[in-house]
Design a protein around this motif. Structure first.
Motif, PDB file in Angstrom:
ATOM      1  N   ARG A  95       0.856  -1.290  -0.172  1.00 42.06           N
ATOM      2  CA  ARG A  95       0.182   0.245   0.160  1.00 42.06           C
ATOM      3  C   ARG A  95       0.683   1.566  -0.503  1.00 42.06           C
ATOM      4  NH1 ARG A  95      -4.086  -0.540   4.573  1.00 42.06           N
ATOM      5  NH2 ARG A  95      -4.964   1.148   3.917  1.00 42.06           N
ATOM      6  N   ARG A  96       0.941   1.864  -0.924  1.00 37.35           N
ATOM      7  CA  ARG A  96       1.624   2.531  -0.803  1.00 37.35           C
ATOM      8  C   ARG A  96       1.043   4.564  -0.325  1.00 37.35           C
ATOM      9  NH1 ARG A  96       5.884   0.246  -2.921  1.00 37.35           N
ATOM     10  NH2 ARG A  96       5.339  -0.440  -5.440  1.00 37.35           N
ATOM     11  N   ASN A  97      -0.482   4.309  -0.324  1.00 38.88           N
ATOM     12  CA  ASN A  97      -0.906   5.589   0.161  1.00 38.88           C
ATOM     13  C   ASN A  97      -0.495   5.976   2.346  1.00 38.88           C
ATOM     14  OD1 ASN A  97      -2.089   2.958   1.444  1.00 38.88           O
ATOM     15  ND2 ASN A  97      -4.008   4.316   1.050  1.00 38.88           N
ATOM     16  N   LEU A  98       0.474   4.752   2.175  1.00 42.87           N
ATOM     17  CA  LEU A  98       0.791   4.615   3.385  1.00 42.87           C
ATOM     18  C   LEU A  98       1.780   5.466   3.981  1.00 42.87           C
ATOM     19  CD1 LEU A  98       0.464   0.951   5.402  1.00 42.87           C
ATOM     20  CD2 LEU A  98      -1.132   3.041   5.590  1.00 42.87           C
ATOM     21  N   ASP A  99       2.137   6.464   4.963  1.00 42.37           N
ATOM     22  CA  ASP A  99       3.035   7.144   5.636  1.00 42.37           C
ATOM     23  C   ASP A  99       4.129   5.779   5.914  1.00 42.37           C
ATOM     24  OD1 ASP A  99       1.882   9.601   5.215  1.00 42.37           O
ATOM     25  OD2 ASP A  99       1.707   9.683   7.541  1.00 42.37           O
ATOM     26  N   GLN A 100       5.083   6.191   5.094  1.00 42.04           N
ATOM     27  CA  GLN A 100       6.322   5.232   5.438  1.00 42.04           C
ATOM     28  C   GLN A 100       7.344   5.811   6.206  1.00 42.04           C
ATOM     29  OE1 GLN A 100       7.371   2.113   3.212  1.00 42.04           O
ATOM     30  NE2 GLN A 100       5.474   3.192   2.320  1.00 42.04           N
ATOM     31  N   PRO A 101       8.062   4.816   7.321  1.00 46.89           N
ATOM     32  CA  PRO A 101       8.465   4.920   8.769  1.00 46.89           C
ATOM     33  C   PRO A 101       9.646   5.116   7.996  1.00 46.89           C
ATOM     34  CG  PRO A 101       8.154   2.201   8.576  1.00 46.89           C
ATOM     35  CD  PRO A 101       7.780   3.046   7.008  1.00 46.89           C
ATOM     36  N   ASN A 102      10.888   6.090   9.149  1.00 47.31           N
ATOM     37  CA  ASN A 102      12.059   6.491   8.990  1.00 47.31           C
ATOM     38  C   ASN A 102      12.466   4.916   9.756  1.00 47.31           C
ATOM     39  OD1 ASN A 102      10.832   9.177   8.501  1.00 47.31           O
ATOM     40  ND2 ASN A 102      10.526   9.354  10.781  1.00 47.31           N
ATOM     41  N   TRP A 103      13.512   5.147   8.150  1.00 45.47           N
ATOM     42  CA  TRP A 103      14.960   4.048   8.184  1.00 45.47           C
ATOM     43  C   TRP A 103      15.505   4.409   7.780  1.00 45.47           C
ATOM     44  CZ3 TRP A 103      14.547  -1.842   7.651  1.00 45.47           C
ATOM     45  CH2 TRP A 103      13.405  -2.413   7.527  1.00 45.47           C
ATOM     46  N   THR A 104      16.882   3.544   9.345  1.00 43.05           N
ATOM     47  CA  THR A 104      18.568   4.544   8.849  1.00 43.05           C
ATOM     48  C   THR A 104      19.205   3.425   7.733  1.00 43.05           C
ATOM     49  OG1 THR A 104      17.838   5.276  11.100  1.00 43.05           O
ATOM     50  CG2 THR A 104      20.384   4.975  10.251  1.00 43.05           C
ATOM     51  N   THR A 105      19.463   4.092   6.464  1.00 44.22           N
ATOM     52  CA  THR A 105      20.656   3.154   5.833  1.00 44.22           C
ATOM     53  C   THR A 105      22.169   4.181   6.711  1.00 44.22           C
ATOM     54  OG1 THR A 105      19.169   4.039   3.915  1.00 44.22           O
ATOM     55  CG2 THR A 105      21.274   3.351   4.040  1.00 44.22           C
ATOM     56  N   LEU A 106      22.782   2.573   6.827  1.00 49.40           N
ATOM     57  CA  LEU A 106      23.973   2.838   7.360  1.00 49.40           C
ATOM     58  C   LEU A 106      24.959   2.348   5.991  1.00 49.40           C
ATOM     59  CD1 LEU A 106      23.475   0.023  10.383  1.00 49.40           C
ATOM     60  CD2 LEU A 106      23.165   3.057  10.493  1.00 49.40           C
ATOM     61  N   THR A 107      25.798   2.645   6.100  1.00 54.17           N
ATOM     62  CA  THR A 107      26.924   2.486   4.147  1.00 54.17           C
ATOM     63  C   THR A 107      28.283   2.213   4.916  1.00 54.17           C
ATOM     64  OG1 THR A 107      27.383   4.540   4.384  1.00 54.17           O
ATOM     65  CG2 THR A 107      25.545   4.207   3.073  1.00 54.17           C
ATOM     66  N   ASP A 108      29.523   1.467   4.036  1.00 57.42           N
ATOM     67  CA  ASP A 108      30.537   1.945   4.415  1.00 57.42           C
ATOM     68  C   ASP A 108      31.134   2.826   5.395  1.00 57.42           C
ATOM     69  OD1 ASP A 108      30.820  -1.174   4.298  1.00 57.42           O
ATOM     70  OD2 ASP A 108      31.144  -0.557   2.303  1.00 57.42           O
ATOM     71  N   ASP A 109      30.495   4.328   4.990  1.00 60.30           N
ATOM     72  CA  ASP A 109      31.307   5.939   5.243  1.00 60.30           C
ATOM     73  C   ASP A 109      30.601   5.581   6.946  1.00 60.30           C
ATOM     74  OD1 ASP A 109      31.602   6.315   3.077  1.00 60.30           O
ATOM     75  OD2 ASP A 109      29.460   7.169   1.890  1.00 60.30           O
ATOM     76  N   ASP A 110      29.819   5.046   6.871  1.00 60.46           N
ATOM     77  CA  ASP A 110      29.885   4.917   8.993  1.00 60.46           C
ATOM     78  C   ASP A 110      30.747   3.888   9.782  1.00 60.46           C
ATOM     79  OD1 ASP A 110      27.186   6.239   8.551  1.00 60.46           O
ATOM     80  OD2 ASP A 110      25.776   4.640   8.037  1.00 60.46           O
ATOM     81  N   VAL A 111      31.269   3.337   9.192  1.00 67.42           N
ATOM     82  CA  VAL A 111      32.240   2.555   9.617  1.00 67.42           C
ATOM     83  C   VAL A 111      33.604   3.329  10.562  1.00 67.42           C
ATOM     84  CG1 VAL A 111      34.357   0.657   9.723  1.00 67.42           C
ATOM     85  CG2 VAL A 111      31.849   0.585   7.801  1.00 67.42           C
ATOM     86  N   PRO A 112      34.025   3.312  11.489  1.00 70.94           N
ATOM     87  CA  PRO A 112      34.148   4.267  12.700  1.00 70.94           C
ATOM     88  C   PRO A 112      35.984   4.278  12.087  1.00 70.94           C
ATOM     89  CG  PRO A 112      33.104   2.258  14.233  1.00 70.94           C
ATOM     90  CD  PRO A 112      32.562   1.954  12.927  1.00 70.94           C
ATOM     91  N   ASP A 113      37.014   5.156  12.527  1.00 74.12           N
ATOM     92  CA  ASP A 113      38.420   5.446  11.785  1.00 74.12           C
ATOM     93  C   ASP A 113      39.203   4.327  13.018  1.00 74.12           C
ATOM     94  OD1 ASP A 113      37.702   7.062  10.458  1.00 74.12           O
ATOM     95  OD2 ASP A 113      37.838   8.670  11.101  1.00 74.12           O
ATOM     96  N   GLU A 114      38.447   3.904  13.993  1.00 71.32           N
ATOM     97  CA  GLU A 114      39.540   3.039  14.203  1.00 71.32           C
ATOM     98  C   GLU A 114      38.911   2.459  15.369  1.00 71.32           C
ATOM     99  OE1 GLU A 114      41.380   5.324  17.729  1.00 71.32           O
ATOM    100  OE2 GLU A 114      42.148   6.007  16.498  1.00 71.32           O
ATOM    101  N   PHE A 150      32.621  -3.333  15.611  1.00 74.16           N
ATOM    102  CA  PHE A 150      33.347  -2.363  15.198  1.00 74.16           C
ATOM    103  C   PHE A 150      33.800  -1.932  13.807  1.00 74.16           C
ATOM    104  CE2 PHE A 150      32.409  -1.492  19.841  1.00 74.16           C
ATOM    105  CZ  PHE A 150      31.783  -0.868  19.683  1.00 74.16           C
ATOM    106  N   THR A 151      34.011  -3.213  13.222  1.00 74.78           N
ATOM    107  CA  THR A 151      34.528  -2.188  12.149  1.00 74.78           C
ATOM    108  C   THR A 151      33.322  -2.578  10.640  1.00 74.78           C
ATOM    109  OG1 THR A 151      35.157  -4.604  11.270  1.00 74.78           O
ATOM    110  CG2 THR A 151      37.542  -2.969  12.142  1.00 74.78           C
ATOM    111  N   SER A 152      32.560  -2.549  10.856  1.00 75.16           N
ATOM    112  CA  SER A 152      31.076  -2.998  10.212  1.00 75.16           C
ATOM    113  C   SER A 152      30.069  -1.831  10.626  1.00 75.16           C
ATOM    114  CB  SER A 152      30.337  -4.080  10.904  1.00 75.16           C
ATOM    115  OG  SER A 152      29.255  -3.752  11.918  1.00 75.16           O
ATOM    116  N   PRO A 153      29.049  -1.474   9.887  1.00 74.80           N
ATOM    117  CA  PRO A 153      28.517   0.240   9.942  1.00 74.80           C
ATOM    118  C   PRO A 153      28.091   0.427  10.727  1.00 74.80           C
ATOM    119  CG  PRO A 153      28.042  -0.956   7.418  1.00 74.80           C
ATOM    120  CD  PRO A 153      29.066  -2.170   8.507  1.00 74.80           C
ATOM    121  N   ILE A 154      27.468  -1.030  11.398  1.00 78.72           N
ATOM    122  CA  ILE A 154      26.859  -0.293  13.001  1.00 78.72           C
ATOM    123  C   ILE A 154      27.618  -0.466  13.537  1.00 78.72           C
ATOM    124  CG2 ILE A 154      26.159  -2.309  14.618  1.00 78.72           C
ATOM    125  CD1 ILE A 154      25.333  -3.962  13.015  1.00 78.72           C
ATOM    126  N   GLY A 155      28.652  -0.813  13.571  1.00 84.60           N
ATOM    127  CA  GLY A 155      30.078  -0.020  14.499  1.00 84.60           C
ATOM    128  C   GLY A 155      29.387   1.892  14.819  1.00 84.60           C
TER     129      GLY A 155
END
Length: 146
Positions: A12-31, A52-57
């Protein structure tokens, strides 16, 4: 509990879409941060580094480090076969809480985008194309009386 669908996958495209957070390789901590508390086992340190070497970190805060350290220690015990049922339950809960399984990431509305571009898992254009094809097939099937 029904899990929210990733962007572009709702029927159903008429419903409000929830706010998703997209994690990318840019989010990987420096150390990789230092492991808190007493010296960890090798298996715990490997798991700590993997997290800590994944985007979740990149989205974990300093206060999360103690819970992640407990998770890594329990994971190490599980690999050695020295874990009891209560600790195994705690391990699963911690994995869910920190988004370390596909189901947990979906529940937390996190999406990991490593590649990007057309044809990836949640590319809205690709999803729309697949939906258009499904609609065409349904129309043909309804037209033939099948």
């Amino acid at each position: 509990m029904a899990l929210p669908k990733p962007p572009g996958q709702t029927r159903r495209r008429n419903l409000d879409q929830p706010n998703w957070t997209t994690l990318t390789d840019d989010d990987v901590p420096d150390e990789v941060p230092e492991f808190p508390g007493r010296k960890p086992s090798v298996a715990a340190l490997v798991y700590w580094t993997a997290i800590f070497t994944s985007p979740i970190g990149g989205i974990l805060h300093d206060v999360d480090h103690f819970g992640i350290a407990r998770l890594c220690r329990l994971h190490s015990k599980a690999e050695q076969g020295k874990i009891n049922g209560v600790e195994l339950g705690e391990l699963r809960q911690l994995e869910q809480m920190y988004g370390l399984s596909p189901w947990a990431r979906r529940r937390l509305q996190w999406e990991i985008d490593r590649v990007g571009g057309p044809g990836t898992a949640h590319d809205p254009q690709r999803t729309d194309e697949l939906q258009r094809r499904r609609d065409e097939r349904r129309g043909r099937m309804e037209g033939t009386g099948t």
